[in-house]
Design an enzyme around this catalytic site. Structure first.
Site, mmCIF file in Angstrom:
data_model
loop_
_atom_site.group_PDB
_atom_site.id
_atom_site.type_symbol
_atom_site.label_atom_id
_atom_site.label_comp_id
_atom_site.label_asym_id
_atom_site.label_seq_id
_atom_site.Cartn_x
_atom_site.Cartn_y
_atom_site.Cartn_z
ATOM 1 N N CYS A 33 0.827 -1.215 0.000
ATOM 2 C CA CYS A 33 0.000 0.000 0.000
ATOM 3 C C CYS A 33 0.860 1.263 0.000
ATOM 4 O O CYS A 33 0.344 2.367 -0.178
ATOM 5 C CB CYS A 33 -0.938 0.008 1.200
ATOM 6 S SG CYS A 33 -1.987 -1.452 1.307
ATOM 7 N N HIS A 38 -2.779 7.146 2.997
ATOM 8 C CA HIS A 38 -3.285 5.857 2.512
ATOM 9 C C HIS A 38 -4.615 5.579 3.209
ATOM 10 O O HIS A 38 -4.776 5.832 4.405
ATOM 11 C CB HIS A 38 -2.256 4.770 2.832
ATOM 12 C CG HIS A 38 -2.782 3.387 2.624
ATOM 13 N ND1 HIS A 38 -3.435 3.015 1.475
ATOM 14 C CD2 HIS A 38 -2.774 2.293 3.441
ATOM 15 C CE1 HIS A 38 -3.793 1.747 1.584
ATOM 16 N NE2 HIS A 38 -3.418 1.291 2.761
ATOM 17 N N ASN A 90 -10.063 0.052 0.942
ATOM 18 C CA ASN A 90 -8.604 0.165 0.848
ATOM 19 C C ASN A 90 -8.179 -0.381 -0.516
ATOM 20 O O ASN A 90 -8.239 -1.588 -0.731
ATOM 21 C CB ASN A 90 -7.980 -0.629 2.012
ATOM 22 C CG ASN A 90 -6.458 -0.632 1.981
ATOM 23 O OD1 ASN A 90 -5.851 -0.287 0.962
ATOM 24 N ND2 ASN A 90 -5.848 -1.043 3.075
HETATM 25 C C1 LIG Z 1 -8.983 -5.223 10.489
HETATM 26 C C2 LIG Z 1 -9.530 -4.173 11.464
HETATM 27 C C3 LIG Z 1 -10.647 -3.389 10.818
HETATM 28 C C4 LIG Z 1 -10.088 -4.902 12.678
HETATM 29 O O1 LIG Z 1 -10.579 -3.956 13.597
HETATM 30 P P1 LIG Z 1 -10.147 -4.041 15.133
HETATM 31 O O2 LIG Z 1 -10.834 -2.947 15.798
HETATM 32 O O3 LIG Z 1 -8.647 -4.081 15.173
HETATM 33 O O4 LIG Z 1 -10.783 -5.426 15.510
HETATM 34 P P2 LIG Z 1 -10.148 -6.589 16.404
HETATM 35 O O5 LIG Z 1 -9.375 -7.504 15.520
HETATM 36 O O6 LIG Z 1 -9.457 -5.989 17.592
HETATM 37 O O7 LIG Z 1 -11.444 -7.306 16.909
HETATM 38 C C5 LIG Z 1 -12.389 -6.641 17.778
HETATM 39 C C6 LIG Z 1 -13.607 -7.499 17.921
HETATM 40 O O8 LIG Z 1 -14.319 -7.541 16.655
HETATM 41 C C7 LIG Z 1 -14.453 -8.891 16.229
HETATM 42 N N1 LIG Z 1 -14.291 -8.912 14.771
HETATM 43 C C8 LIG Z 1 -13.142 -9.042 14.062
HETATM 44 N N2 LIG Z 1 -13.416 -8.994 12.752
HETATM 45 C C9 LIG Z 1 -14.744 -8.830 12.646
HETATM 46 C C10 LIG Z 1 -15.611 -8.694 11.558
HETATM 47 N N3 LIG Z 1 -15.167 -8.729 10.277
HETATM 48 N N4 LIG Z 1 -16.923 -8.497 11.800
HETATM 49 C C11 LIG Z 1 -17.392 -8.472 13.055
HETATM 50 N N5 LIG Z 1 -16.622 -8.586 14.132
HETATM 51 C C12 LIG Z 1 -15.305 -8.770 13.920
HETATM 52 C C13 LIG Z 1 -13.361 -9.649 16.912
HETATM 53 O O9 LIG Z 1 -13.720 -11.009 17.050
HETATM 54 C C14 LIG Z 1 -13.300 -8.962 18.266
HETATM 55 O O10 LIG Z 1 -14.378 -9.433 19.069
HETATM 56 P P3 LIG Z 1 -14.198 -9.574 20.661
HETATM 57 O O11 LIG Z 1 -13.927 -8.179 21.158
HETATM 58 O O12 LIG Z 1 -15.514 -10.129 21.083
HETATM 59 O O13 LIG Z 1 -13.033 -10.496 20.834
HETATM 60 C C15 LIG Z 1 -8.396 -3.206 11.904
HETATM 61 O O14 LIG Z 1 -7.492 -3.873 12.746
HETATM 62 C C16 LIG Z 1 -7.659 -2.583 10.758
HETATM 63 O O15 LIG Z 1 -8.224 -1.835 9.965
HETATM 64 N N6 LIG Z 1 -6.316 -2.788 10.637
HETATM 65 C C17 LIG Z 1 -5.513 -2.194 9.590
HETATM 66 C C18 LIG Z 1 -5.638 -3.073 8.436
HETATM 67 C C19 LIG Z 1 -5.257 -2.591 7.058
HETATM 68 O O16 LIG Z 1 -5.914 -1.834 6.424
HETATM 69 N N7 LIG Z 1 -4.197 -3.178 6.533
HETATM 70 C C20 LIG Z 1 -3.878 -3.097 5.147
HETATM 71 C C21 LIG Z 1 -2.610 -2.549 4.841
HETATM 72 S S1 LIG Z 1 -2.336 -0.976 5.478
#
Ligand SMILES: CC(C)(COP(=O)(O)OP(=O)(O)OC[C@H]1O[C@@H](n2cnc3c(N)ncnc32)[C@H](O)[C@@H]1OP(=O)(O)O)[C@@H](O)C(=O)NCCC(=O)NCCS
Length: 333
Positions: free
Chosen positions: A123, A258, A289
């Protein structure tokens, strides 16, 4: 006496002369994504800001999307394809190991004979390519076409709850050319290769060759790890890029980071202390994204919205797999 080499006369400064983009026809809402994963429209909007994304059809190949975006950028720059002296494509969804997609883009566009190569920095690829383009113009002159183009939908596992809802497809392009005044600041770039496993292809191609019963390789990431790294480390990189250009947040008109997650964008905006009046790109809401394409797509959308205007001072920031990053200040075209 040894003969002296002749060296090309470069331009004193460089700038972005034009931008263009292509968004695939098909709009995919969160309800469609949730057919394959246990999630909800509400969760996706709240956790990422994403409402819709675009997924390319079979005819919207990387070459086709890039050509559309590039023709608009070339027209906006007021040049013709024949004026392009180099094509750099930032992508990691070109599913052919060779040749590079850049030479196909140049050919499609009519940039006959122009050299071309691809760079792979996830990215962060577009801002890496933009920095190289700026250096090339200052070293050799000419006009460099930089294209960020991705078909993320080709490498998505629709059943993966940590990636399926995030990514979208599209292409964004800019033309970089000579300028009388500085239009592209010094790049601040780097990588933390110790975190290479945070975003990666699920299985390498040779492993698939050796065991074809495996699923087709898909993008995998540790979302929360990438999220934390982006929020803590990338705000610092943004400030370093401003420093390198001799600017402060108060000098900015626009911020084009980004588009990984709206919460990451908001956290960076707060920690950089950006004044309220700075236009912050939020293309993520309707594009998701788009990886290497996200910065030029977001820049074009911001200009089209009128929230930023040509001549504005912007900070561009890309980050992603590697983990890699690149940031620079630029005058908007
Ligand atoms: C992927 C992303 C959206 C997840 O969001 P988050 O707030 O970090 O979520 P977490 O992984 O901490 O999970 C939080 C909760 O949501 C739940 N959860 C995870 N994915 C889920 C989904 N798709 N739908 C619903 N719930 C979800 C988890 O099980 C967890 O539940 P719990 O609290 O009961 O254990 C976030 O981490 C992100 O955007 N990261 C950057 C990723 C990116 O864009 N990378 C690409 C290159 S830059």
């Amino acid at each position: 006496m040894k003969a002296q080499f002749a060296v090309p006369a470069g331009a004193r400064h460089s700038r972005i002369l034009g931008v263009g983009s292509y968004r695939p026809r098909r709009i995919v809402d969160n309800a469609e994504v949730c057919r394959h994963i246990d999630s909800s429209d509400e969760w996706i909007r709240a956790r990422t800001g994403i409402v819709t994304r675009r997924w390319a059809g079979p005819d919207e190949t990387l070459g086709v999307m890039a050509e559309h975006a590039a023709s608009k950028a070339v027209a906006a720059a007021g040049i013709t394809p024949g004026d392009i002296s180099l094509v750099i494509a930032a992508t990691f969804t070109h599913l052919k190991q060779t040749p590079a997609i850049a030479t196909e883009i140049g050919h499609r566009l009519g940039a006959t004979g122009a050299p071309g190569f691809d760079i792979s920095a996830g990215c962060a690829g577009f801002v890496h390519a933009l920095a190289l383009a700026s250096d090339s113009v200052r070293a050799r002159g000419g006009h460099v076409l930089v294209v960020g183009v991705e078909r993320m939908s080709d490498i998505l596992d629709l059943t993966d709850r940590s990636t399926a809802f995030i990514f979208g497809d599209g292409a964004g392009a800019v033309v970089v050319g000579p300028s009388d005044t500085p239009g592209i600041g010094p790049v601040v770039w780097g990588a933390d290769g110790s975190q290479a496993d945070a975003i990666t292809q699920s299985v390498p191609w040779d492993a698939l060759r050796d065991d074809p019963s495996q699923p087709f390789p898909a993008l995998r990431q540790e979302g929360q790890r990438v999220f934390r790294w982006a929020v803590y480390e990338m705000s610092k990189v943004a400030v370093q890029a401003l420093d390198a250009a001799g600017l402060t947040a108060a000098d900015l008109d626009a911020f084009v980071p980004h588009q990984a997650n709206e919460r990451i964008i908001d956290a960076m905006t707060r920690s950089m202390g950006l004044p309220e009046r700075v236009a912050v790109a939020k293309d993520i809401v309707t594009a998701g994204n788009t990886s290497g394409a996200s910065v030029p797509l977001a820049m074009d959308a911001l200009l089209a919205s009128g929230r930023a205007v040509p001549g504005d001072t912007a900070l561009l920031l890309g980050y992603g797999s590697g983990l890699s990053y690149a940031a620079l200040a630029a005058t908007l075209p």
